[in-house]
Design a protein around this motif. Sequence first.
Motif, short mmCIF file in Angstrom:
data_model
loop_
_atom_site.label_atom_id
_atom_site.label_comp_id
_atom_site.label_asym_id
_atom_site.label_seq_id
_atom_site.Cartn_x
_atom_site.Cartn_y
_atom_site.Cartn_z
N ARG A 42 0.81 -1.22 0.00
CA ARG A 42 0.00 0.00 0.00
C ARG A 42 0.85 1.28 0.00
NH1 ARG A 42 -3.24 0.25 5.47
NH2 ARG A 42 -3.97 -1.82 4.85
N TYR A 43 2.06 1.20 -0.53
CA TYR A 43 2.98 2.34 -0.46
C TYR A 43 3.22 2.94 -1.84
CZ TYR A 43 3.83 0.00 3.98
OH TYR A 43 3.66 -0.61 5.21
N PHE A 44 3.28 4.27 -1.89
CA PHE A 44 3.52 4.99 -3.14
C PHE A 44 4.72 5.91 -2.97
CE2 PHE A 44 -0.67 3.42 -3.72
CZ PHE A 44 -0.91 3.38 -5.09
N SER A 45 5.68 5.78 -3.86
CA SER A 45 6.89 6.59 -3.79
C SER A 45 6.58 8.05 -4.15
CB SER A 45 7.95 6.04 -4.74
OG SER A 45 9.06 6.91 -4.80
N LEU A 46 7.14 8.96 -3.35
CA LEU A 46 7.00 10.40 -3.61
C LEU A 46 8.30 10.99 -4.16
CD1 LEU A 46 5.05 11.48 -0.39
CD2 LEU A 46 4.14 10.75 -2.60
N ILE A 47 9.21 10.13 -4.62
CA ILE A 47 10.49 10.60 -5.17
C ILE A 47 10.30 11.01 -6.62
CG2 ILE A 47 12.85 9.91 -5.72
CD1 ILE A 47 12.71 7.96 -3.35
N ASP A 48 10.85 12.15 -7.00
CA ASP A 48 10.71 12.66 -8.37
C ASP A 48 11.30 11.67 -9.38
OD1 ASP A 48 9.90 14.83 -6.93
OD2 ASP A 48 11.53 16.17 -7.56
N ALA A 49 10.63 11.55 -10.53
CA ALA A 49 11.14 10.78 -11.66
C ALA A 49 11.40 11.78 -12.79
CB ALA A 49 10.14 9.72 -12.10
N THR A 50 12.67 12.10 -13.02
CA THR A 50 13.02 13.17 -13.96
C THR A 50 14.05 12.70 -14.97
OG1 THR A 50 14.69 14.02 -12.42
CG2 THR A 50 12.49 15.02 -12.33
N SER A 51 14.00 13.29 -16.16
CA SER A 51 14.98 12.99 -17.19
C SER A 51 16.26 13.79 -16.94
CB SER A 51 14.41 13.32 -18.57
OG SER A 51 14.12 14.70 -18.68
N ASP A 52 17.32 13.35 -17.59
CA ASP A 52 18.63 13.98 -17.43
C ASP A 52 18.69 15.23 -18.32
OD1 ASP A 52 21.25 14.66 -17.06
OD2 ASP A 52 22.09 12.82 -17.91
#
Length: 661
Positions: free
Chosen positions: A413-423
């Motif tokens: 039941r966990y959702f990551s709040l870490i940004d997913a960004t391109s280089d």
Amino acid sequence: MATLSRTLIALLALGACAALIDDALDVIRLGKEIGEEVLNSWDIVGKSFNASGGVELPIIKRKERVILSKLAQVSRAIQRLELGVEKTAAVAELLAKSGGRGARLELRLHEMADLLSRVSSANRQMREYVSIQQELEPSTLQDFAEWCVSHDPGALPGLLERVHSLVVPPHTHLLGRGILQLVLDDIQEQSQDLCELQMSPHQLIYDMYNTIALTEIKGYAMMQFSWILLKIYGKGNYTEEASLTRQRYAERTEKTAAAAKAALAMSKRGVYRCDPAQHKEGETFAQVTRLLQGYIENEVDMNTDGTCRDNCAYYSLAERKGCFKELYCAKQRPCNGRILNCQYIDSDMWVCPAGRNSNRRYEWIEYENGRTLGRAGQCTLGTTKVDSWWRWLFWHCSYCMCLCDENTHESDRYFSLIDATSDVKNNKVVTGLRIAKVGRVFHLQISEGVLGERGAVTPSGWVPVVKFDPADVGVAETDYHTLTYEQRAIDLDELDSPKGHVLTGVRWRMIGAHLHFEIRSTPFNYTTGRLAPDRSQWISNDNTEGAEQPRKRLELYKPDVPTRSAAPMPVDSTHDQYVEFVNSDFEADAAQTTVPFLDVQPVEPMKGASLASGAGVVHRGSRGSGGFVSVKLFTYDYSPHVRADPPPQHEPDFVPLPVIN
């Protein structure tokens, strides 16, 4: 339907996919470069020289070789725009699945495919002649050149005019709209099949435009070089004829570009995935587990006094306090969390327990009054009879049907709040998006590609997610969100970048009790392809339930397990909504499953070779199903960059060549 499918495949296979253009050459630049090469070639043959009647002069052969060499260069440039033939054909196969198109569109697609095929065949013939020019008789090239400029309706000029009339009908009140608009109307009506394209309607129209524009370029190059060759062979001056050819080419390309811009302005740019042929957990979907699950508990075990003085409805929020006389409570997995929203259905029942490795507690439950929860049938582990009882004739110790909210190591039941960004520092942009479940955590994962000139993208692959487990030492609570009964909403938004920006990142963050979606947008120069990373911005729709125009809830009506549905699951959410993770329907599934599921299929238009400007989180579902939370991408809007640059207007100072007998 099969005939039309073949027609679509043939039609689009003749063109090139703009997203895969090599060296950032597009039809606009190519048309301009070929126009310049044509002028240079006229300059070469425009110089006077001495000739003797009836004698083949070396200078004529030399000029022929120079012109054919330039024609070879033009052919190679055109071929660079045909690198996407195989990919475009694959897209056409997906498009053809929608079927059911009208007769008018089918006939026009047939005709367009035939015309483009003829022009393409002539272009291949020209390339072959150029490659073996020294072995050919002059009459062979002369015959081909004469066909390229002939007035015969079946010759090259007639083919190009017929192609143009399909795109821009000369009499719209009689012939109706052009083929781009007809195709757009058709594919946007076939909403169930669009998601299989992995190509937005906008992209499809843009690629069809490039296919037609490239055909015009092929024809223009062949006609102009034919005039030049005929002049070299002493058949005439052809200065005025070449000028008329250029003017007509400019008129056609301008009107075609206008038709394309009109269609692109009305086309949708969203790309998402629909239901696969077969649902496979871990490959096409993932699920939140044991957030809210149907659970049987006797009221005697939900209070510290072990009494039955109240009723099931009294226990709207409770916990398991004991196990009275080791009755049914000792035969099932206990709820080691909160017990919610209990209700009384009937006194006695037969319970079919689920297997030890299942996320379910029960397969089905059948009450003595005939009511059944779940799909009753065979029971592998055998049914268990569960009966309520009376205590001292006054109190009825009832078995209640409740919900269990159990946050244990078995609950995902966990959702990551870490940004997913391109280089962005290395000029990379987002080219794909998916929801990835790693361990017990759901992540947003992106693919990226290197942005080049004029929207060209070179795929780089999927960016690894930051893996973690909430139980690990050192993991900050700000890095993830834990779903609970009070905090189980996920916002459904479709976000796009401002004009002149592209997608370079996505993330989830918390706004109140809602899991909220955002995109990162970065400005760029379309001509050079360079990003401006320091001017990136995060974009979101920060609307809440307490706003003046509150975010609306997407209601799930009696939601069953989504993988059980045989009906297609279209997008049924709209921007500015939210959906809550809930238990499945009691009647359909004994409330054993948390829905909606999460669609983990990748959304990656053109396998990462497409430019995206926005993204979203949507819900796909239908009445009576829990549906899926899915991601969506918005392809870049190319309409501002569609234009027709006329060939150079400079008229060289032509000197007539003598006729050689």
